[in-house]
Design an enzyme around this catalytic site. Structure first.
Site, mmCIF file in Angstrom:
data_model
loop_
_atom_site.group_PDB
_atom_site.id
_atom_site.type_symbol
_atom_site.label_atom_id
_atom_site.label_comp_id
_atom_site.label_asym_id
_atom_site.label_seq_id
_atom_site.Cartn_x
_atom_site.Cartn_y
_atom_site.Cartn_z
ATOM 1 N N ILE A 103 6.201 -6.201 -1.961
ATOM 2 C CA ILE A 103 5.220 -5.459 -1.055
ATOM 3 C C ILE A 103 3.520 -6.208 -1.648
ATOM 4 O O ILE A 103 3.776 -5.600 -3.155
ATOM 5 C CB ILE A 103 5.090 -3.780 -0.810
ATOM 6 C CG1 ILE A 103 6.028 -3.396 -0.100
ATOM 7 C CG2 ILE A 103 4.146 -3.491 -0.614
ATOM 8 C CD1 ILE A 103 6.034 -2.752 0.282
ATOM 9 N N CYS A 104 3.051 -6.476 -1.577
ATOM 10 C CA CYS A 104 1.427 -6.605 -1.764
ATOM 11 C C CYS A 104 1.461 -8.034 -3.103
ATOM 12 O O CYS A 104 2.639 -8.871 -3.364
ATOM 13 C CB CYS A 104 0.470 -5.584 -2.519
ATOM 14 S SG CYS A 104 -1.402 -6.057 -3.349
#
Length: 313
Positions: A103-104
């Site tokens: 994520i990210c």
């Protein structure tokens, strides 16, 4: 039960950590059973999360028997790679066939472990140039919400991480379970973005309790017909001009665009649950021709009907 291990590294970004906790932890099957067993793992007992610390119940050994590992971003991802034992644990899991997602800026951790070499990947657009410079073996695409390479998946910002989690839920359990998870997360049913999403949920957005709700249900039931704006307006008991204004105010789109989404959703359901030919599904879903169906479907989902069926049938 499918086990999801969330790897919390020091300086973990709280929102990145909470995204998979919420998406997988609240996900339920149609019979009410939990769809996933969620574990938070870390190299050490305590993990910094900015303004507070958390205690991880599981160590790195819990990654070994996980079906999916999610790596949230950390505030230090761009500056330095995580500890060698963390990278070794991720490499071992990948070698065993475990699905691994980031994520990210968690993408930097996967890149540091060598799991993205030769693959297309994404991360937050602000960090994308740094990722490309630091890991030249990774094909960085900063214009999409997430990238699914099969075993290894990456997402852009934290909100795109929720898109990715819903995508994995759909891969595991189908569209109905993913749609329910989206509603629990108060997730927009469709997001505008660089990548057209696989997940077009049970029905296009409709304002509950509004004056449009009856006509929207009627449009959904008649999506297979060649409806015109005049016919929809007559059903709503108003003029086409007034209907257009109300539609834009309450749904953010036009009646015909809303209808196109309903037709794509119907086509997705038929592709997932039947063996019907593309030609038959085009007719059942209300598209004028198989060619028009293929063009519209790919524009909305990003893949052809055939590829979608291979992924989700």
């Amino acid at each position: 039960m499918h086990t999801v291990a969330i790897l919390a590294l020091d300086d973990v970004i709280p929102f990145d950590l909470s995204t998979p906790l919420q998406a997988f932890g609240m996900c339920v099957l149609p019979d009410g059973r939990a769809a996933y067993r969620v574990r938070v793992c870390a190299a050490g007992r305590r993990v910094s999360a900015g303004a507070f610390t958390i205690e991880a119940p599981h160590g790195l050994d819990a990654l070994a028997d996980a079906d999916t590992i999610v790596v949230p971003g950390t505030a230090s991802d761009e500056q330095s790679p995580p500890a060698p034992e963390v990278l070794d644990a991720l490499r071992s899991a990948a070698a065993a066939g475990t699905r691994i997602a980031s994520i990210c800026v968690g993408t930097f951790t996967l890149a540091a472990a060598g799991l993205l070499d030769g693959l297309r990947a994404t991360t937050h657009w602000l960090a994308a140039p740094h990722l490309a410079e630091r890991y030249p073996a990774v094909e960085v695409d900063a214009d999409v919400l997430y990238v699914d390479n099969g075993q290894v998946l990456t997402s852009a910002g934290a909100a795109a991480g929720l898109d990715l989690c819903l995508h994995m839920i759909r891969r595991d359990h189908g569209s109905a379970v993913a749609a329910h998870a989206a509603r629990l997360s108060v997730m927009p049913l469709e997001r505008e973005g660089g990548q057209a999403q696989f997940i077009v949920h049970d029905q296009p957005p409709s304002p509950q309790g509004s004056a449009l709700e009856p006509v929207l249900r009627w449009m959904e039931d008649n999506a297979g017909r060649d409806l015109t704006l005049d016919e929809i307006a007559a059903r709503a008991g108003t003029s086409p001009r007034t209907l257009l204004r109300r539609f834009r105010e309450q749904t953010g789109t036009t009646p015909l665009q809303w209808l196109h989404r309903a037709r794509v959703r119907r086509a997705q359901y038929l592709l997932e649950t039947t063996e019907h030919s593309v030609e038959r599904i085009a007719a059942q879903a209300g598209f004028g021709s198989p060619t028009a169906f293929r063009d519209r479907f790919k524009r909305v989902t990003g893949v052809s009907p055939r590829a979608y069926r291979r992924a989700f049938h």
